[in-house]
Design an enzyme around this catalytic site. Structure first.
Site, PDB file in Angstrom:
ATOM      1  N   LYS A 102       1.255   9.317 -19.056  1.00 23.62           N
ATOM      2  CA  LYS A 102       1.369  10.301 -20.147  1.00 23.62           C
ATOM      3  C   LYS A 102       1.935  11.621 -19.661  1.00 23.62           C
ATOM      4  CE  LYS A 102      -2.831  10.000 -18.347  1.00 23.62           C
ATOM      5  NZ  LYS A 102      -3.965   9.118 -18.396  1.00 23.62           N
ATOM      6  N   GLU A 126       2.068   2.087 -24.583  1.00 18.67           N
ATOM      7  CA  GLU A 126       0.767   1.942 -25.245  1.00 18.67           C
ATOM      8  C   GLU A 126      -0.391   2.436 -24.375  1.00 18.67           C
ATOM      9  OE1 GLU A 126       0.083   0.635 -28.668  1.00 18.67           O
ATOM     10  OE2 GLU A 126      -1.492   1.946 -27.944  1.00 18.67           O
ATOM     11  N   VAL A 129      -1.963   6.555 -23.933  1.00 17.00           N
ATOM     12  CA  VAL A 129      -2.967   7.280 -24.736  1.00 17.00           C
ATOM     13  C   VAL A 129      -4.070   6.309 -25.172  1.00 17.00           C
ATOM     14  CG1 VAL A 129      -3.386   8.731 -26.759  1.00 17.00           C
ATOM     15  CG2 VAL A 129      -1.137   8.776 -25.657  1.00 17.00           C
ATOM     16  N   ILE A 133      -7.289   1.299 -26.406  1.00 15.92           N
ATOM     17  CA  ILE A 133      -7.182   1.380 -27.875  1.00 15.92           C
ATOM     18  C   ILE A 133      -5.715   1.247 -28.289  1.00 15.92           C
ATOM     19  CG2 ILE A 133      -7.596   2.813 -29.910  1.00 15.92           C
ATOM     20  CD1 ILE A 133      -9.576   4.437 -28.271  1.00 15.92           C
ATOM     21  N   GLU A 187      -8.082  11.157 -13.323  1.00 14.79           N
ATOM     22  CA  GLU A 187      -6.734  11.218 -12.756  1.00 14.79           C
ATOM     23  C   GLU A 187      -6.851  11.466 -11.243  1.00 14.79           C
ATOM     24  OE1 GLU A 187      -3.808  10.683 -14.639  1.00 14.79           O
ATOM     25  OE2 GLU A 187      -5.441  10.033 -15.913  1.00 14.79           O
ATOM     26  N   LYS A 202      -1.590  13.868 -23.969  1.00 17.70           N
ATOM     27  CA  LYS A 202      -1.757  12.758 -24.918  1.00 17.70           C
ATOM     28  C   LYS A 202      -1.549  13.214 -26.362  1.00 17.70           C
ATOM     29  CE  LYS A 202      -4.914  10.229 -21.885  1.00 17.70           C
ATOM     30  NZ  LYS A 202      -6.322  10.132 -21.477  1.00 17.70           N
ATOM     31  N   GLY A 308     -10.107   3.389 -17.454  1.00 16.26           N
ATOM     32  CA  GLY A 308     -10.645   2.334 -16.595  1.00 16.26           C
ATOM     33  C   GLY A 308      -9.647   1.193 -16.447  1.00 16.26           C
TER      34      GLY A 308
HETATM   35  P1  NAP Z   1      -4.308   5.415  -8.823  1.00 16.91           P
HETATM   36  O1  NAP Z   1      -5.549   4.618  -8.810  1.00 16.91           O
HETATM   37  O2  NAP Z   1      -4.252   6.704  -8.085  1.00 16.91           O
HETATM   38  O3  NAP Z   1      -3.124   4.461  -8.313  1.00 16.91           O
HETATM   39  C1  NAP Z   1      -1.833   4.917  -8.042  1.00 16.91           C
HETATM   40  C2  NAP Z   1      -1.076   3.823  -7.317  1.00 16.91           C
HETATM   41  O4  NAP Z   1       0.275   4.204  -7.139  1.00 16.91           O
HETATM   42  C3  NAP Z   1      -1.627   3.515  -5.916  1.00 16.91           C
HETATM   43  O5  NAP Z   1      -1.592   2.129  -5.677  1.00 16.91           O
HETATM   44  C4  NAP Z   1      -0.650   4.231  -4.993  1.00 16.91           C
HETATM   45  O6  NAP Z   1      -0.487   3.589  -3.743  1.00 16.91           O
HETATM   46  C5  NAP Z   1       0.643   4.096  -5.770  1.00 16.91           C
HETATM   47  N1  NAP Z   1       1.601   5.161  -5.488  1.00 16.91           N
HETATM   48  C6  NAP Z   1       1.436   6.489  -5.719  1.00 16.91           C
HETATM   49  N2  NAP Z   1       2.546   7.164  -5.353  1.00 16.91           N
HETATM   50  C7  NAP Z   1       3.410   6.242  -4.879  1.00 16.91           C
HETATM   51  C8  NAP Z   1       4.715   6.295  -4.353  1.00 16.91           C
HETATM   52  N3  NAP Z   1       5.375   7.463  -4.213  1.00 16.91           N
HETATM   53  N4  NAP Z   1       5.320   5.146  -3.964  1.00 16.91           N
HETATM   54  C9  NAP Z   1       4.670   3.959  -4.087  1.00 16.91           C
HETATM   55  N5  NAP Z   1       3.426   3.833  -4.591  1.00 16.91           N
HETATM   56  C10 NAP Z   1       2.815   4.962  -4.974  1.00 16.91           C
HETATM   57  O7  NAP Z   1      -3.886   5.763 -10.327  1.00 16.91           O
HETATM   58  P2  NAP Z   1      -4.340   5.010 -11.664  1.00 16.91           P
HETATM   59  O8  NAP Z   1      -5.662   5.524 -12.085  1.00 16.91           O
HETATM   60  O9  NAP Z   1      -4.124   3.552 -11.508  1.00 16.91           O
HETATM   61  O10 NAP Z   1      -3.285   5.633 -12.698  1.00 16.91           O
HETATM   62  C11 NAP Z   1      -1.949   5.210 -12.707  1.00 16.91           C
HETATM   63  C12 NAP Z   1      -1.255   5.770 -13.947  1.00 16.91           C
HETATM   64  O11 NAP Z   1      -1.909   5.289 -15.114  1.00 16.91           O
HETATM   65  C13 NAP Z   1      -1.292   7.301 -14.076  1.00 16.91           C
HETATM   66  O12 NAP Z   1      -0.108   7.723 -14.695  1.00 16.91           O
HETATM   67  C14 NAP Z   1      -2.472   7.548 -14.995  1.00 16.91           C
HETATM   68  O13 NAP Z   1      -2.360   8.758 -15.700  1.00 16.91           O
HETATM   69  C15 NAP Z   1      -2.340   6.364 -15.927  1.00 16.91           C
HETATM   70  N6  NAP Z   1      -3.562   5.965 -16.593  1.00 16.91           N
HETATM   71  C16 NAP Z   1      -4.708   5.773 -15.880  1.00 16.91           C
HETATM   72  C17 NAP Z   1      -5.849   5.346 -16.524  1.00 16.91           C
HETATM   73  C18 NAP Z   1      -7.133   5.118 -15.786  1.00 16.91           C
HETATM   74  O14 NAP Z   1      -8.148   4.854 -16.449  1.00 16.91           O
HETATM   75  N7  NAP Z   1      -7.160   5.200 -14.471  1.00 16.91           N
HETATM   76  C19 NAP Z   1      -5.821   5.117 -17.912  1.00 16.91           C
HETATM   77  C20 NAP Z   1      -4.630   5.321 -18.620  1.00 16.91           C
HETATM   78  C21 NAP Z   1      -3.503   5.743 -17.947  1.00 16.91           C
HETATM   79  P3  NAP Z   1      -1.728   3.438  -2.701  1.00 16.91           P
HETATM   80  O15 NAP Z   1      -2.684   2.484  -3.353  1.00 16.91           O
HETATM   81  O16 NAP Z   1      -1.130   2.880  -1.482  1.00 16.91           O
HETATM   82  O17 NAP Z   1      -2.284   4.820  -2.539  1.00 16.91           O
HETATM   83  N1  HSE Z   2      -8.034  10.201 -16.812  1.00 20.56           N
HETATM   84  C1  HSE Z   2      -7.814   9.657 -18.094  1.00 20.56           C
HETATM   85  C2  HSE Z   2      -9.060   9.779 -18.933  1.00 20.56           C
HETATM   86  C3  HSE Z   2      -7.414   8.211 -17.960  1.00 20.56           C
HETATM   87  O1  HSE Z   2     -10.130  10.035 -18.361  1.00 20.56           O
HETATM   88  O2  HSE Z   2      -8.988   9.639 -20.142  1.00 20.56           O
HETATM   89  C4  HSE Z   2      -7.027   7.573 -19.263  1.00 20.56           C
HETATM   90  O3  HSE Z   2      -5.819   8.094 -19.732  1.00 20.56           O
END
Ligand code: NAP
Ligand code: HSE
Length: 457
Positions: A102, A126, A129, A133, A187, A202, A308
Site C-alpha cells: 500500500k 486486493e 487494504v 477482507i 510493518e 490505505k 497476518g
Molecule cells: P516482511 O515479513 O518484512 O517480509 C519482507 C520480505 O521481503 C522478506 O522475505 C525479505 O527478505 C524480502 N526483501 C525485503 N527487501 C528485499 C530486497 N531488496 N530484495 C529481496 N528481498 C527483499 O514483510 P511482510 O509483513 O511480509 O509485508 C510484505 C508487504 O505486504 C509489505 O508491503 C506490507 O505492507 C504488505 N502487507 C503486509 C501485511 C501483514 O500482515 N504483514 C498485510 C497486508 C499487506 P528476508 O526474509 O531475507 O529478510
Molecule cells: N501493518 C498492517 C496492519 C498490515 O497492521 O494493518 C496489514 O496491512
C-alpha cells in the site's frame, strides 16, 4: 497449462502465499496450475518456515522478474524502493503484477497504473487494504454504480489489536506492540502503523477507488495512537465510548459534481471515540472493518482479519487466480482494469479540515477551584460550541506527565492547591469554532493543560 509465479519477498506474506501454492488440495482447481518458479529474498541464510528447494531462492529480484519461466510477479517485499522500480520493471517486461504494497500504491499508483495501461498488463492490489477482507474488487466493481458519500473504517490491524488489548486487559502499549510484531501484523517499521501512516496509505487507495481518481497522499492529515494516553481509553469507556484509529474519506456536497468539476474530499486518520453501539465499535483485535455509504446502496460493511500471513496471502492468491483465469481464457493482454484507466479518472481535491463538523472529547487539567467549570463553559459558549457533557474526574499524582510519547506537559505547581481533571464532550461543531474555544480555554489561569483532544463520532 502451468502458470509460473515469481515471488519478491518471503517474509510474513510471502511465506503465506508460498504455503497456499504448496497445498492446492481442496482449493480452486486453478491453484494447482500455479507453480512457484523463483523467490527473491534479502538474506539467503535466514531460516524459512517452509521447505523450498534452495535453487528457487535468489537475492537478485531483477533475475526473478526477468526469468522467462515467471509469468506473474508477486511483490511482497514492502518498502518504497526497490519495490516501485521492480513493479515497473515487471510491467515493462509485459508481466502482470500482484502487490500487497500500500505504501507504493498510495504514492506511485498513478505512475504504475499509467505504465500498466501502456503495456496492457494487470496490476492487482486486493491485499494492500484490509488484509483478508475483499474490499478493492467490491469498490472497483460491485459498488461502481453508486455515488459514494463516505468510506470509513478501521484499516490497521496492529493498532486495533493494541487498542483492544489496552481496553480489555489494561495491557501496556509497548508489550502489546511487541506481540503485534511477533504475530506478523506490524510493518517492518511499526512507526507506520502506530503513527497512522499505514492507515493513511490505505484510505488514499480506498478513496481513489471510491471517488474515481487519484487522491494526493501527501495531503492526508493523519494522527496515530502513539501519543494516546491509556487514561483516555479508560475515561472513554466510562462515558460509553471506545477509542479506535478511524480512517475516513468523506465527500463534500451531494455527489453531483458537473463533468470536469473536482470531487471535494475530507480525508483523515485519527484516534476517534465511537459510541459503543456504532457499527465499528465492535471490531476487535486484528480485525478490520470498512463501512461504505453510497446512493442508492445505503450502508455496506466489510469485516474480517486485517493483517497476518494467512488472511493477506488469501487476498494475494485471489488476485493471482484472477489473472490466471483471464490468461486461461486467452485474455492475457486484455489490459489494465478499465475502471483504473486514466481516461476515466476524476480529479479529487482534499479540503481544509477546519470546515468539517464533528463531536469532540477534551481532557483538561485545572485548578480545583469554584467557578472553573463555569468559565470553561463560557469559553465554549462564546465560540458557539454546545457542550453535551462535562465530567470531573479525580486528579491523580503525576497528572500531566503520562502520555505515550513522554512529552507530556510540565509538572503542575503543587503549591497552587488541589488539581482537577475535567473531561468535556461537545455536540457536533465546526472544527474552526472548536479550535477557537480551545484557544480561549488554554488562556484561562485555572487551566494548566489541555491534556488530550480527540474526535468523537
Ligand atoms: P516482511 O515479513 O518484512 O517480509 C519482507 C520480505 O521481503 C522478506 O522475505 C525479505 O527478505 C524480502 N526483501 C525485503 N527487501 C528485499 C530486497 N531488496 N530484495 C529481496 N528481498 C527483499 O514483510 P511482510 O509483513 O511480509 O509485508 C510484505 C508487504 O505486504 C509489505 O508491503 C506490507 O505492507 C504488505 N502487507 C503486509 C501485511 C501483514 O500482515 N504483514 C498485510 C497486508 C499487506 P528476508 O526474509 O531475507 O529478510
Ligand atoms: N501493518 C498492517 C496492519 C498490515 O497492521 O494493518 C496489514 O496491512
Amino acid at each position: 497449462m502451468t502458470i509460473g509465479i515469481g515471488l519478491l519477498g518471503l517474509g510474513t506474506v510471502g511465506a503465506g502465499v508460498a504455503a497456499i501454492l504448496a497445498s492446492p488440495e481442496g482449493r480452486h482447481p486453478l491453484v494447482a496450475e500455479l507453480e512457484l518458479k523463483r523467490v527473491a529474498v534479502r538474506d539467503l541464510s535466514r531460516p524459512r518456515p517452509l521447505n523450498l528447494a534452495p535453487e528457487l531462492l535468489s537475492t537478485c529480484a531483477e533475475a526473478v522478474i526477468d526469468d522467462p519461466a515467471v509469468d506473474i510477479v508477486v511483490e511482497v517485499m514492502g518498502g518504497l524502493e526497490p519495490a516501485r522500480s521492480l513493479i515497473l520493471r515487471a510491467i515493462a517486461a509485459g508481466k502482470p503484477v500482484v502487490t500487497a504494497n500500500k505504501a507504493v500504491i498510495a504514492r506511485y499508483g498513478e505512475e504504475i497504473a499509467a505504465a500498466a495501461a501502456a503495456q496492457g498488463v494487470y496490476v492487482l492490489i486486493e491485499a494492500a487494504v484490509g488484509g483478508g477482507i475483499p474490499i478493492i474488487e467490491p469498490l472497483k466493481q460491485s459498488l461502481g454504480g453508486n455515488r459514494i458519500q463516505r468510506v470509513s473504517g478501521i484499516i490497521n490491524g496492529t493498532t486495533n489489536y493494541i487498542l483492544s488489548r489496552m481496553a480489555d486487559e489494561g495491557a501496556a502499549y509497548a508489550d502489546v506492540l511487541a506481540d503485534a510484531q511477533r504475530l506478523g501484523y506490524a510493518e517492518a517499521d511499526p512507526a507506520a502503523d502506530v503513527q497512522g501512516g499505514d492507515a493513511a496509505d490505505k484510505i488514499a487507495i480506498l478513496a481513489g477507488l471510491a471517488y474515481g481518481g487519484p487522491v494526493p497522499r501527501a495531503g492526508i492529515a493523519s494522527e496515530g495512537i502513539d501519543r494516546l494516553d491509556a487514561r483516555d481509553v479508560a475515561y472513554a469507556a466510562q462515558l460509553g465510548f471506545v477509542v479506535k484509529l478511524v480512517a475516513t474519506a468523506e465527500r463534500l456536497g451531494a455527489g453531483t459534481e458537473a463533468p470536469g468539476e473536482p470531487v471535494q474530499l475530507d480525508v483523515r486518520v485519527h484516534p476517534t471515540l465511537l459510541p459503543k453501539q456504532h457499527p465499528l465499535a465492535g471490531v476487535h483485535g486484528v480485525n478490520n472493518a470498512i463501512l461504505v455509504e453510497g446512493d442508492p446502496v445505503g450502508q455496506v460493511m466489510f469485516y474480517g482479519p486485517g493483517a497476518g500471513a494467512g488472511p493477506t496471502a488469501s487476498a494475494v492468491v485471489a488476485d493471482i487466480l484472477n489473472i490466471a483465469g483471464i490468461r486461461q481464457v486467452g485474455g492475457a493482454e486484455a489490459g489494465l482494469d478499465p475502471l483504473l484507466a486514466a481516461s476515466s479518472w476524476r480529479r479529487c481535491e482534499l479540503v481544509d479540515g477546519s470546515t468539517s463538523r464533528h463531536r469532540n472529547y477534551v481532557r483538561l487539567h485545572t485548578r480545583d477551584q469554584a467557578g472553573v467549570i463555569g468559565r470553561i463553559g463560557t469559553c465554549f459558549g462564546a465560540a458557539g460550541v454546545s457542550i453535551q457533557s462535562i465530567v470531573q474526574f479525580e486528579a491523580r499524582e503525576g497528572d500531566g506527565n503520562t502520555d505515550q510519547s513522554g512529552e507530556g506537559p510540565s509538572q503542575e505547581d503543587p503549591s497552587a492547591g488541589p488539581c482537577a481533571e475535567i473531561v468535556v464532550i461537545t455536540h457536533e461543531v465546526q472544527e474552526s469554532h472548536f479550535r477557537q474555544a480551545l484557544a480561549a480555554i488554554e488562556n484561562l489561569s485555572e487551566v494548566t493543560t489541555v491534556a488530550a483532544c480527540l474526535r468523537t463520532l
